[in-house]
Write a protein that holds these residues in place. Sequence first.
Motif, mmCIF file in Angstrom:
data_model
loop_
_atom_site.group_PDB
_atom_site.id
_atom_site.type_symbol
_atom_site.label_atom_id
_atom_site.label_comp_id
_atom_site.label_asym_id
_atom_site.label_seq_id
_atom_site.Cartn_x
_atom_site.Cartn_y
_atom_site.Cartn_z
ATOM 1 N N ARG A 270 24.675 96.966 -52.081
ATOM 2 C CA ARG A 270 26.069 96.657 -51.774
ATOM 3 C C ARG A 270 26.179 95.442 -50.852
ATOM 4 O O ARG A 270 27.109 94.642 -50.988
ATOM 5 C CB ARG A 270 26.742 97.862 -51.115
ATOM 6 C CG ARG A 270 27.088 98.945 -52.105
ATOM 7 C CD ARG A 270 27.653 100.152 -51.408
ATOM 8 N NE ARG A 270 27.918 101.206 -52.355
ATOM 9 C CZ ARG A 270 29.024 101.285 -53.079
ATOM 10 N NH1 ARG A 270 29.956 100.372 -52.929
ATOM 11 N NH2 ARG A 270 29.202 102.263 -53.930
ATOM 12 N N GLY B 98 28.104 91.756 -51.405
ATOM 13 C CA GLY B 98 29.252 91.494 -50.547
ATOM 14 C C GLY B 98 30.229 92.657 -50.464
ATOM 15 O O GLY B 98 31.357 92.495 -50.020
ATOM 16 N N LEU B 99 29.829 93.837 -50.910
ATOM 17 C CA LEU B 99 30.733 94.986 -50.828
ATOM 18 C C LEU B 99 30.701 95.603 -49.438
ATOM 19 O O LEU B 99 31.685 96.115 -48.935
ATOM 20 C CB LEU B 99 30.342 96.036 -51.868
ATOM 21 C CG LEU B 99 30.553 95.635 -53.317
ATOM 22 C CD1 LEU B 99 29.970 96.681 -54.251
ATOM 23 C CD2 LEU B 99 32.026 95.449 -53.597
ATOM 24 N N VAL B 100 29.497 95.564 -48.849
ATOM 25 C CA VAL B 100 29.324 96.093 -47.500
ATOM 26 C C VAL B 100 28.839 94.934 -46.647
ATOM 27 O O VAL B 100 28.051 94.103 -47.116
ATOM 28 C CB VAL B 100 28.301 97.254 -47.506
ATOM 29 C CG1 VAL B 100 27.852 97.591 -46.101
ATOM 30 C CG2 VAL B 100 28.900 98.472 -48.182
ATOM 31 N N SER C 105 26.278 93.153 -62.371
ATOM 32 C CA SER C 105 25.793 94.223 -61.511
ATOM 33 C C SER C 105 26.310 95.580 -61.949
ATOM 34 O O SER C 105 27.337 95.709 -62.608
ATOM 35 C CB SER C 105 26.213 93.962 -60.068
ATOM 36 O OG SER C 105 27.605 93.860 -60.013
ATOM 37 N N MET C 106 25.532 96.573 -61.561
ATOM 38 C CA MET C 106 25.978 97.935 -61.730
ATOM 39 C C MET C 106 25.545 98.645 -60.447
ATOM 40 O O MET C 106 24.364 98.654 -60.102
ATOM 41 C CB MET C 106 25.325 98.567 -62.946
ATOM 42 C CG MET C 106 25.839 99.964 -63.191
ATOM 43 S SD MET C 106 25.579 100.449 -64.886
ATOM 44 C CE MET C 106 23.854 100.806 -64.842
ATOM 45 N N VAL C 107 26.525 99.189 -59.732
ATOM 46 C CA VAL C 107 26.231 99.792 -58.443
ATOM 47 C C VAL C 107 26.542 101.272 -58.497
ATOM 48 O O VAL C 107 27.667 101.651 -58.814
ATOM 49 C CB VAL C 107 27.093 99.151 -57.330
ATOM 50 C CG1 VAL C 107 26.612 99.602 -55.967
ATOM 51 C CG2 VAL C 107 27.066 97.654 -57.442
ATOM 52 N N GLU C 108 25.590 102.088 -58.181
ATOM 53 C CA GLU C 108 25.804 103.526 -58.070
ATOM 54 C C GLU C 108 26.565 104.076 -59.257
ATOM 55 O O GLU C 108 27.625 104.655 -59.124
ATOM 56 C CB GLU C 108 26.580 103.841 -56.787
ATOM 57 C CG GLU C 108 25.884 104.868 -55.947
ATOM 58 C CD GLU C 108 26.738 105.305 -54.785
ATOM 59 O OE1 GLU C 108 27.723 104.626 -54.474
ATOM 60 O OE2 GLU C 108 26.397 106.324 -54.198
ATOM 61 N N GLY C 109 26.036 103.877 -60.436
ATOM 62 C CA GLY C 109 26.673 104.445 -61.603
ATOM 63 C C GLY C 109 27.785 103.577 -62.128
ATOM 64 O O GLY C 109 28.364 102.780 -61.409
ATOM 65 N N PRO C 110 28.089 103.735 -63.399
ATOM 66 C CA PRO C 110 29.136 102.927 -64.009
ATOM 67 C C PRO C 110 30.495 103.479 -63.634
ATOM 68 O O PRO C 110 30.602 104.605 -63.173
ATOM 69 C CB PRO C 110 28.896 103.110 -65.496
ATOM 70 C CG PRO C 110 28.326 104.485 -65.595
ATOM 71 C CD PRO C 110 27.536 104.717 -64.327
ATOM 72 N N ALA C 111 31.545 102.675 -63.794
ATOM 73 C CA ALA C 111 32.897 103.162 -63.594
ATOM 74 C C ALA C 111 33.804 102.413 -64.537
ATOM 75 O O ALA C 111 33.570 101.237 -64.839
ATOM 76 C CB ALA C 111 33.351 102.942 -62.156
ATOM 77 N N ALA C 112 34.811 103.105 -65.032
ATOM 78 C CA ALA C 112 35.739 102.473 -65.963
ATOM 79 C C ALA C 112 37.063 103.196 -65.874
ATOM 80 O O ALA C 112 37.148 104.271 -65.286
ATOM 81 C CB ALA C 112 35.181 102.549 -67.385
ATOM 82 N N ASN D 141 29.169 95.891 -69.120
ATOM 83 C CA ASN D 141 30.039 95.217 -68.159
ATOM 84 C C ASN D 141 29.232 94.232 -67.313
ATOM 85 O O ASN D 141 29.669 93.114 -67.047
ATOM 86 C CB ASN D 141 30.714 96.278 -67.293
ATOM 87 C CG ASN D 141 31.652 95.674 -66.273
ATOM 88 O OD1 ASN D 141 32.119 94.558 -66.468
ATOM 89 N ND2 ASN D 141 31.893 96.390 -65.206
ATOM 90 N N ALA D 142 28.012 94.656 -66.930
ATOM 91 C CA ALA D 142 27.184 93.772 -66.118
ATOM 92 C C ALA D 142 26.746 92.541 -66.902
ATOM 93 O O ALA D 142 26.513 91.475 -66.338
ATOM 94 C CB ALA D 142 25.971 94.531 -65.605
#
Lengths: 366, 302, 271
Positions: B45, B49-51, B78-85, B146-147
């Motif tokens: 993260r 730049g998320l954290v 990127s894919m961070v901590e699982g996908p989301a949609a 997506n990544a």
Amino acid sequence: MTSLRRWCLVALGVILVVAGPLGVRSWPAGENDVGATDLLAQVRAAAEQPYSGYVETQGALQLPVADRFTDVGALLGEQTRLRVWWRDRDSWRVDRLLASGEVDLVHDRQFTTEYDYQDAEATTSRDPGIRLPRTADLLPPALARRLLEDVADRATRVPARRVAGVSAPGLRLEPGSDRSSIDHVDLWADPVSGVPLRLEVYAVGASVPGFTTEFLDFSADEPARSRVTFTPTGSTEQSFDDVLDIADAANQYAPLLPPDTVAGLPRTAASDGAVGVYGRGLTQLVSIPLRGREASPLRAQLRRTLGVVVTDTGTVVSVGPLGLMLTGEDGDGGWLVAGSVTAQTLSDAALDLLSGTVVVDEGQDR
Amino acid sequence: MIRTQSLTKHYGRIRAVDDVSLDVHEGDVYGFLGANGSGKTTTVRMLLGLVLATSGTIEVMGSAMPRHTLDVLPQVGSMVEGPAAYPHLSGRANLSLFDAMGRGSKRAGRAGRVDDVLDRVGLGGVDRRPVRAYSLGMRQRLGLANALLRSPRLLVLDEPTNGLDPQGIRDIRALLLDLNAAGTTVFVSSHLLTEIEQMCTRVGILDRGRLVLQDHLDQLQRPTGRVLLRTPDPERAASLLVGRDVEVHADHLLVDAPDAAVLNARLVAAGVRVDELTPERHTLESVVLAASTASSDRMERA
Amino acid sequence: MIRVELSKMLRSRRTWSTILLIDALPTLVAVLLAVTDLGPRPGQGPAFLSAVLTDGTLYPLAALGIVLPLFLPIAVAITAGEAIAGEAQQGTLRYLLVRPGGRTRLLVAKLVSVLAFVVLAVLVVAVTAYVLGITLLGSQSLTTGATSVSGSSLSTTELVARTGLALAYAMLCMLGVAAIALFLSTAAESPLGAALGTMAIFIASTLLLTLEASDAVRPYLPTRYWLAFVDLFRDPILWRDLVRGSLLQVVYVGVFLAAAWANFATKDVSD
């Protein structure tokens, strides 16, 4: 930029936004070195001055009244928002603004039309000599004119105050008679036109005003004639009323003639019927004869009021600078005596009324 | 490609990431290995730049992060901590939305780009059903698609094979290796040793927020200097090898020998039959276990 | 980015079901009024409701008065509360941020999409109310002209213009709600928390308005001037409260948007 710095920036913005209006509001009013006598003369001279604006009145006088007096109770006990356009005594309009409507008074010579939006009704009546107080009486200039009638009242200067955006020089009026329940009235007037902009009425022994009326927007320009004429639309129901209110009715139809003087106060020229108006300026009272069915509910209501005094003559209640007395016992009619006078004066007046009133022959045409 | 210096992140008094200096080269398939809760995801993260780091610096593709997020991230998938949609939209609609977001997105060719990445992750035949109805594996593939939108130069993937069946894992591995062969740098974080072992060229090992090791996989899996010997005649072999360090196990011997060929020649010459002879290598598991302390989700009684 | 947010909002089934729900109440009221022909007693009930029995063209305003105090702010608080917290809970926030358009721009895009929702909701209510008013309650003003609150007559052009202004004013008030909800959305863990927090603020504000003791803070309360749109139908228009109300809402929007920015621009996104 760090989070802290951003929050500081936001805090700064909030402070500016909040402090701006506060600063403008607390800007001290410019003092005016006009003397009390001159200012009083200027205010008196402005009696015919046209004006318009937005007025708020705030009354703390919780009158224990209902039925036919509810409107008066609301006027003196609550906040009222008014808009006014005043060309002269004969042509004016006062709108009482309600959250979802308004009740307007439009006056044209001797006729006044009351328009109620929510009822979609316009009721026109001839202005009687005697009537209950209405919105137009509570405008600072109108109230001041009534209170200033008494030349004996003493006037002194008080500091200027910002009213409706102008620095208005202040005047304190004290009653010339110890029969008055008013301690003093503070008045602030427009320095240019002399029109009173704000009035505060203090009861004897009170530290906060019992009644305040003030312009929040004010203009001394003459309003257009179209503003003070009422043209009903097709959906407005129009009617004409012969009797305006209970005071008018009693004055016209009660077969009584009250004495010329009560409690040492002379009857004014304005009262020619059954209702008597006595005294002037800060010391005034009115006496209205009530029939049993009108007096009884009022009496019951007065009895429930805090600080009520029941004497042999009647029931007495004092609310701030206002005193109310109703003579008689349960089921009887009686005199409603009310005014800016002390409880003792009310009792004296009641006794004088009971002894000095003349019953007119009903058949006789007044 | 990615270079961090003394990267540290505190959450209150807890040090989630402590003095981590990563170095990912262009063209690497970098395996970022660590137990659950070791600070992998927080590090990833921070890279994106998320954290925000408490201290330390991050450089991605030569630009400082998060200062140059807007320039750097468009080139990163990127894919961070699982996908989301968005669950109420179809996979295709989701990808179109994500493609339209951010800077420099062009409407032209969007449908083509979306179809392309869907093909790559094996979702080319997906219908219009909403993501809500997708299986875990399909969601994972969609997240990967997506990544891959906008053909990134760097892929940062957190646990990319989560929820996939063995066939799916193989597909994804092949896809990543393909992309890497075409020049994409891949940064994969995982707690699965085998996954890293089978795919990566370089490995960093995170333990309780600290980077305890960072090296080429070959280097980590170098020979130990011993040879594993399986023979029907263990006693003879052992007696022949007296003087050398020999460890005798139930079904095999471990012999300290620098050269397996020389050892073989000697055994055969002495008439010892040889079933199997392999130079022993360090396993990633043993390296990890040696470098790490106890599992971080274990709470021992003090 | 703004276009993406708008398309997300318009394609969400929740958007339309919320608008439908908001619209249901004035529709029900119109049907009941038409069937029973019983208006509220003067001085009670929402503004203009007593007037619509004779004049259906005023029904959009009555409908506005019905939904503005409660329904619309709830819907706006829920929608704006979703903005950041909802994306975070869904896990999509991190993917929005790594397709970088900048966090501030994301906030603005979210606000614009909520604004679009408000405009949409208000317009849908107004249009259905107009159609219902004309068909169910009759349209006297088309023949005789509408009556202003002050009793004078309003031409159709004036009525349309003032209704438009009233709708715009209502939208501005709702934008204030949206800004507060957006700020809470950046601070709260869940979208429901943000929506409930916003509602709590508005219920508190409404309550304080009725309290005499809160006189000093009254002009600063966010709901203080909400119903001032009635003043547009006085003759002449009373601008006083409208101007104050607009300024107040602009300040609320500015302050809470700035606070949302201050909170969100470097917030750790770890959902």
